[in-house]
Scaffold this motif. Structure first.
Motif, PDB file in Angstrom:
ATOM      1  N   ASP A 104       0.860  -1.188   0.000  1.00 12.49           N
ATOM      2  CA  ASP A 104       0.000   0.000   0.000  1.00 12.49           C
ATOM      3  C   ASP A 104       0.895   1.237   0.000  1.00 12.49           C
ATOM      4  OD1 ASP A 104      -1.784   2.020   0.369  1.00 12.49           O
ATOM      5  OD2 ASP A 104      -2.529   1.334   2.316  1.00 12.49           O
ATOM      6  N   PRO A 105       0.881   2.028  -1.083  1.00 16.41           N
ATOM      7  CA  PRO A 105       1.782   3.187  -1.139  1.00 16.41           C
ATOM      8  C   PRO A 105       1.634   4.134   0.049  1.00 16.41           C
ATOM      9  CG  PRO A 105       0.786   2.784  -3.282  1.00 16.41           C
ATOM     10  CD  PRO A 105       0.107   1.865  -2.319  1.00 16.41           C
ATOM     11  N   LYS A 106       0.392   4.325   0.540  1.00 15.03           N
ATOM     12  CA  LYS A 106       0.205   5.234   1.668  1.00 15.03           C
ATOM     13  C   LYS A 106       0.832   4.671   2.942  1.00 15.03           C
ATOM     14  CE  LYS A 106      -4.055   7.360  -0.061  1.00 15.03           C
ATOM     15  NZ  LYS A 106      -5.491   7.618   0.200  1.00 15.03           N
ATOM     16  N   ALA A 107       0.644   3.366   3.167  1.00 18.27           N
ATOM     17  CA  ALA A 107       1.232   2.743   4.354  1.00 18.27           C
ATOM     18  C   ALA A 107       2.742   2.638   4.229  1.00 18.27           C
ATOM     19  CB  ALA A 107       0.617   1.360   4.571  1.00 18.27           C
ATOM     20  N   ALA A 108       3.227   2.478   2.986  1.00 16.25           N
ATOM     21  CA  ALA A 108       4.660   2.304   2.765  1.00 16.25           C
ATOM     22  C   ALA A 108       5.430   3.609   2.854  1.00 16.25           C
ATOM     23  CB  ALA A 108       4.897   1.661   1.395  1.00 16.25           C
ATOM     24  N   ALA A 109       4.727   4.735   2.714  1.00 11.32           N
ATOM     25  CA  ALA A 109       5.418   6.029   2.642  1.00 11.32           C
ATOM     26  C   ALA A 109       6.304   6.273   3.852  1.00 11.32           C
ATOM     27  CB  ALA A 109       4.386   7.152   2.489  1.00 11.32           C
ATOM     28  N   LEU A 110       5.773   6.011   5.049  1.00 18.87           N
ATOM     29  CA  LEU A 110       6.532   6.304   6.267  1.00 18.87           C
ATOM     30  C   LEU A 110       7.811   5.483   6.383  1.00 18.87           C
ATOM     31  CD1 LEU A 110       3.616   6.900   8.738  1.00 18.87           C
ATOM     32  CD2 LEU A 110       5.620   8.337   8.596  1.00 18.87           C
ATOM     33  N   PRO A 111       7.744   4.142   6.344  1.00 22.46           N
ATOM     34  CA  PRO A 111       8.996   3.392   6.474  1.00 22.46           C
ATOM     35  C   PRO A 111       9.953   3.608   5.316  1.00 22.46           C
ATOM     36  CG  PRO A 111       7.160   1.914   5.992  1.00 22.46           C
ATOM     37  CD  PRO A 111       6.569   3.243   6.302  1.00 22.46           C
ATOM     38  N   VAL A 112       9.421   3.814   4.106  1.00 22.87           N
ATOM     39  CA  VAL A 112      10.309   4.031   2.957  1.00 22.87           C
ATOM     40  C   VAL A 112      11.049   5.362   3.092  1.00 22.87           C
ATOM     41  CG1 VAL A 112      10.358   4.484   0.473  1.00 22.87           C
ATOM     42  CG2 VAL A 112       9.047   2.559   1.356  1.00 22.87           C
ATOM     43  N   ILE A 113      10.321   6.420   3.460  1.00 24.71           N
ATOM     44  CA  ILE A 113      10.971   7.723   3.646  1.00 24.71           C
ATOM     45  C   ILE A 113      11.996   7.640   4.776  1.00 24.71           C
ATOM     46  CG2 ILE A 113      10.584  10.112   4.384  1.00 24.71           C
ATOM     47  CD1 ILE A 113       7.893   9.995   2.916  1.00 24.71           C
ATOM     48  N   ALA A 114      11.624   6.953   5.871  1.00 25.58           N
ATOM     49  CA  ALA A 114      12.560   6.795   6.992  1.00 25.58           C
ATOM     50  C   ALA A 114      13.812   6.051   6.555  1.00 25.58           C
ATOM     51  CB  ALA A 114      11.877   6.056   8.135  1.00 25.58           C
ATOM     52  N   ALA A 115      13.637   4.993   5.759  1.00 25.13           N
ATOM     53  CA  ALA A 115      14.788   4.205   5.311  1.00 25.13           C
ATOM     54  C   ALA A 115      15.664   4.992   4.341  1.00 25.13           C
ATOM     55  CB  ALA A 115      14.305   2.911   4.657  1.00 25.13           C
ATOM     56  N   CYS A 117      15.956   8.285   4.099  1.00 26.20           N
ATOM     57  CA  CYS A 117      16.680   9.292   4.879  1.00 26.20           C
ATOM     58  C   CYS A 117      17.767   8.638   5.731  1.00 26.20           C
ATOM     59  CB  CYS A 117      15.711  10.060   5.786  1.00 26.20           C
ATOM     60  SG  CYS A 117      14.551  11.118   4.892  1.00 26.20           S
ATOM     61  N   GLY A 118      17.483   7.409   6.195  1.00 24.21           N
ATOM     62  CA  GLY A 118      18.464   6.675   6.978  1.00 24.21           C
ATOM     63  C   GLY A 118      19.642   6.194   6.165  1.00 24.21           C
ATOM     64  N   MET A 119      19.558   6.254   4.853  1.00 25.62           N
ATOM     65  CA  MET A 119      20.705   5.962   3.991  1.00 25.62           C
ATOM     66  C   MET A 119      21.376   7.251   3.513  1.00 25.62           C
ATOM     67  SD  MET A 119      19.295   2.774   1.679  1.00 25.62           S
ATOM     68  CE  MET A 119      20.941   2.276   1.179  1.00 25.62           C
ATOM     69  N   ALA A 120      20.560   8.273   3.245  1.00 26.63           N
ATOM     70  CA  ALA A 120      21.114   9.515   2.695  1.00 26.63           C
ATOM     71  C   ALA A 120      21.914  10.301   3.732  1.00 26.63           C
ATOM     72  CB  ALA A 120      19.976  10.373   2.138  1.00 26.63           C
ATOM     73  N   VAL A 121      21.380  10.413   4.948  1.00 31.96           N
ATOM     74  CA  VAL A 121      22.061  11.225   5.966  1.00 31.96           C
ATOM     75  C   VAL A 121      23.412  10.636   6.359  1.00 31.96           C
ATOM     76  CG1 VAL A 121      21.901  12.176   8.294  1.00 31.96           C
ATOM     77  CG2 VAL A 121      19.896  12.203   6.799  1.00 31.96           C
ATOM     78  N   PRO A 122      23.544   9.313   6.596  1.00 28.14           N
ATOM     79  CA  PRO A 122      24.871   8.776   6.889  1.00 28.14           C
ATOM     80  C   PRO A 122      25.874   9.023   5.766  1.00 28.14           C
ATOM     81  CG  PRO A 122      23.208   7.197   7.500  1.00 28.14           C
ATOM     82  CD  PRO A 122      22.502   8.293   6.763  1.00 28.14           C
ATOM     83  N   GLY A 324      13.487  11.365   9.174  1.00 27.09           N
ATOM     84  CA  GLY A 324      12.606  10.960   8.083  1.00 27.09           C
ATOM     85  C   GLY A 324      11.250  10.516   8.587  1.00 27.09           C
ATOM     86  N   SER A 325      11.230   9.755   9.707  1.00 26.34           N
ATOM     87  CA  SER A 325       9.965   9.288  10.276  1.00 26.34           C
ATOM     88  C   SER A 325       9.117  10.463  10.758  1.00 26.34           C
ATOM     89  CB  SER A 325      10.238   8.337  11.452  1.00 26.34           C
ATOM     90  OG  SER A 325      11.001   7.230  11.043  1.00 26.34           O
ATOM     91  N   CYS A 327       9.282  13.710   9.943  1.00 35.06           N
ATOM     92  CA  CYS A 327       8.823  14.579   8.843  1.00 35.06           C
ATOM     93  C   CYS A 327       7.729  13.900   8.032  1.00 35.06           C
ATOM     94  CB  CYS A 327      10.002  14.938   7.944  1.00 35.06           C
ATOM     95  SG  CYS A 327      11.214  16.028   8.716  1.00 35.06           S
ATOM     96  N   ALA A 328       7.889  12.596   7.774  1.00 31.27           N
ATOM     97  CA  ALA A 328       6.868  11.880   7.001  1.00 31.27           C
ATOM     98  C   ALA A 328       5.550  11.822   7.759  1.00 31.27           C
ATOM     99  CB  ALA A 328       7.355  10.463   6.678  1.00 31.27           C
ATOM    100  N   ALA A 329       5.627  11.623   9.073  1.00 34.95           N
ATOM    101  CA  ALA A 329       4.398  11.595   9.878  1.00 34.95           C
ATOM    102  C   ALA A 329       3.698  12.947   9.855  1.00 34.95           C
ATOM    103  CB  ALA A 329       4.725  11.177  11.316  1.00 34.95           C
ATOM    104  N   ARG A 330       4.472  14.015   9.959  1.00 31.29           N
ATOM    105  CA  ARG A 330       3.880  15.351   9.902  1.00 31.29           C
ATOM    106  C   ARG A 330       3.274  15.619   8.528  1.00 31.29           C
ATOM    107  NH1 ARG A 330       5.346  19.270  13.646  1.00 31.29           N
ATOM    108  NH2 ARG A 330       3.879  20.543  12.431  1.00 31.29           N
ATOM    109  N   PHE A 331       3.979  15.197   7.479  1.00 35.96           N
ATOM    110  CA  PHE A 331       3.529  15.462   6.112  1.00 35.96           C
ATOM    111  C   PHE A 331       2.258  14.678   5.796  1.00 35.96           C
ATOM    112  CE2 PHE A 331       3.620  14.427   1.539  1.00 35.96           C
ATOM    113  CZ  PHE A 331       3.559  15.710   1.022  1.00 35.96           C
TER     114      PHE A 331
END
Length: 463
Positions: A104-115, A117-122, A324-325, A327-331
């Motif tokens: 489900d794209p809506k349900a997937a948005a949060l963990p995908v954005i978190a992941a 961001c969890g790759m980009a920031v490091p 990421g988590s 910001c995605a939750a707020r968005f």
């Protein structure tokens, strides 16, 4: 018109998803403990008088030269055994996309954005630290990965229980991380491509797909074909583990009429213990053995490349996943599960900084011409992963009482029908069973009270 209900972040999983997550993580936890033991053995071998023998075994080469497969033991572990790990990762990714949290794209948005961001920031942390110190930028991808098995081993050692929603969130992060690692290895660490070998490998993959479409599942056909796909992928110049991912993605994850489990689930059930308990620990045994003298540890914090890896894992992962988590939750206007707090997301984000297996692999690929720096990068991965584990362990212990309470509520099954009670609260049959159970308990209490009263009356009577 009713207002739309807000989505829940880290809400309760469906029963089938919870069962899958529990079974998968149970195997990964056992494998993670074995992985931890293998890493310790590797460090002992590399830092004792046995280091010479250990080095000779790692560098011993065998295999057919004509097929470009005359590889060292360490290379066989990295490109052969890890293919099994990436094959299972491919199946996990396919399942998540078809039937899991990512369908489900809506349900997937949060963990995908978190992941992501969890790759980009490091990676950005590594680049900033290394560039400011005049170091090489080649290792930017090293701190981007999360090792789910090692993270679960840390939880097992600490004796910390996590509610199912947090465990599923960690697993989804790891799956998306694996996808990112696959893309990074395929795109950035492929220098010379033999298009003939690559084309033949793709043709063999198409044959694998056609056989699955026709329902041919004989192991005596698929195993030799898998070896051919792997060998051709290795000969093409693309890292051989990509073949495992590609074959995993081709398996069907849906259940058809007359089937108890899908082909992907059957294969994953057989290979996950091999991946978690054999392939990954053996890779760690030959990859984690780096000298850790006082000077080597000091270099980890003084050399820009290694310091970038440590800070990327410890700081970058925590900031990236949590940021990421949040910001995605707020968005998306998602509401955090009322039983949890944002401090729990910080703890899981810190736990994601344990980047062992894939980080070690990328460290080898990033500096092929500089074995000394590659070894120092491995030491930095060990130091960074251990630091992240300690940081996450402290945060998790602070909330362990809450986690234990939530886990007990999730596991409670008073009617003993094999289904946790929280999934049956809306079922009339469940309430009828519970009423009967409570009535039986009340009747038993009344009977015991009457027996006790009768005994008391007899004791008080005449002799």
């Amino acid at each position: 018109m009713a207002a739309p209900t807000s989505r829940k972040f880290l809400g309760r999983l469906s029963l089938p998803e919870r069962t899958f997550v529990t079974d998968a993580l149970r195997t990964e936890t056992v494998g993670g403990v074995i992985l931890l033991m293998a890493a310790i053995v590797a460090l002992i071998l590399a830092n004792t008088p046995l280091s010479g023998l250990y080095g000779d075994i790692k560098d011993f080469s065998f295999g057919p030269r004509a097929l470009h497969l005359h590889l060292s033991v360490a290379s066989w572990a990295a490109e052969g055994l890890l293919t099994i790990f990436f094959f299972v990762a491919g199946i996990e990714l396919k399942r998540e996309l078809v039937a899991g949290e990512l369908r489900d794209p809506k349900a997937a948005a949060l963990p995908v954005i978190a992941a992501v961001c969890g790759m980009a920031v490091p990676a950005l942390v590594y680049v900033a630290v290394s560039a400011s110190g005049g170091g090489s930028l080649e290792g930017w991808a090293v701190p981007t990965a999360t090792d789910i098995a090692f993270a679960l081993a840390v939880l097992a050692v600490l004796g910390t229980a996590l509610p199912a929603a947090l465990r599923a969130f960690l697993l989804t992060l790891a799956v998306v991380d694996d996808l990112g690692a696959i893309l990074i290895i395929a795109i950035f660490f492929t220098q010379h491509i033999n298009f003939i070998a690559l084309g033949l490998s793709v043709a063999a993959l198409v044959l694998v797909w056609l056989l699955h479409r026709k329902g041919v599942r004989t192991a005596w056909i698929h195993l030799p074909l898998a070896v051919v796909v792997w060998a051709l992928m290795h000969a093409s110049g693309v890292h051989a583990t990509i073949a495992g991912v590609a074959m995993g993605l081709m398996l069907r994850c849906t259940v058809r009429e007359g089937e108890e489990r899908s082909p992907a689930e059957r294969v994953e059930h057989r290979l996950r213990p091999v991946s978690a308990g054999v392939a990954v620990p053996l890779f760690a045994l030959f990859a984690a053995g780096v000298p850790l003298s006082g000077g080597a540890l000091a270099d980890v914090f003084s050399r820009p490349e290694t310091l970038g890896v440590v800070l990327g894992l410890v700081v970058g992962k925590a900031v990236g996943v949590f940021g990421g988590s949040w910001c995605a939750a707020r968005f998306t206007k998602a509401e955090l599960n009322e039983d949890l707090a944002w401090a729990d997301v910080v703890a899981v984000a810190a736990l994601a900084g344990i980047g062992f297996t894939v980080s070690l692999l990328i460290g080898e690929l990033a500096f092929p011409a500089d074995p000394t720096l590659a070894g120092e990068i491995k030491a930095a991965v060990l130091v960074g992963s251990l630091s992240a584990a300690l940081f996450a362990g402290i945060l998790l212990k602070l909330r362990n009482t809450t986690y234990q309470r939530l886990c007990q509520e999730e596991e409670r099954d008073e009617d003993m029908d094999g289904i946790p009670d929280v999934y049956e609260l809306d079922s009339p049959e469940y309430h009828l069973r519970m009423a009967a159970i409570h009535e039986a308990k009340a009747a038993e209490h009344r009977r015991l009270a009457e027996v006790a009263a009768a005994n008391d009356s007899g004791d008080d009577g005449p002799a």
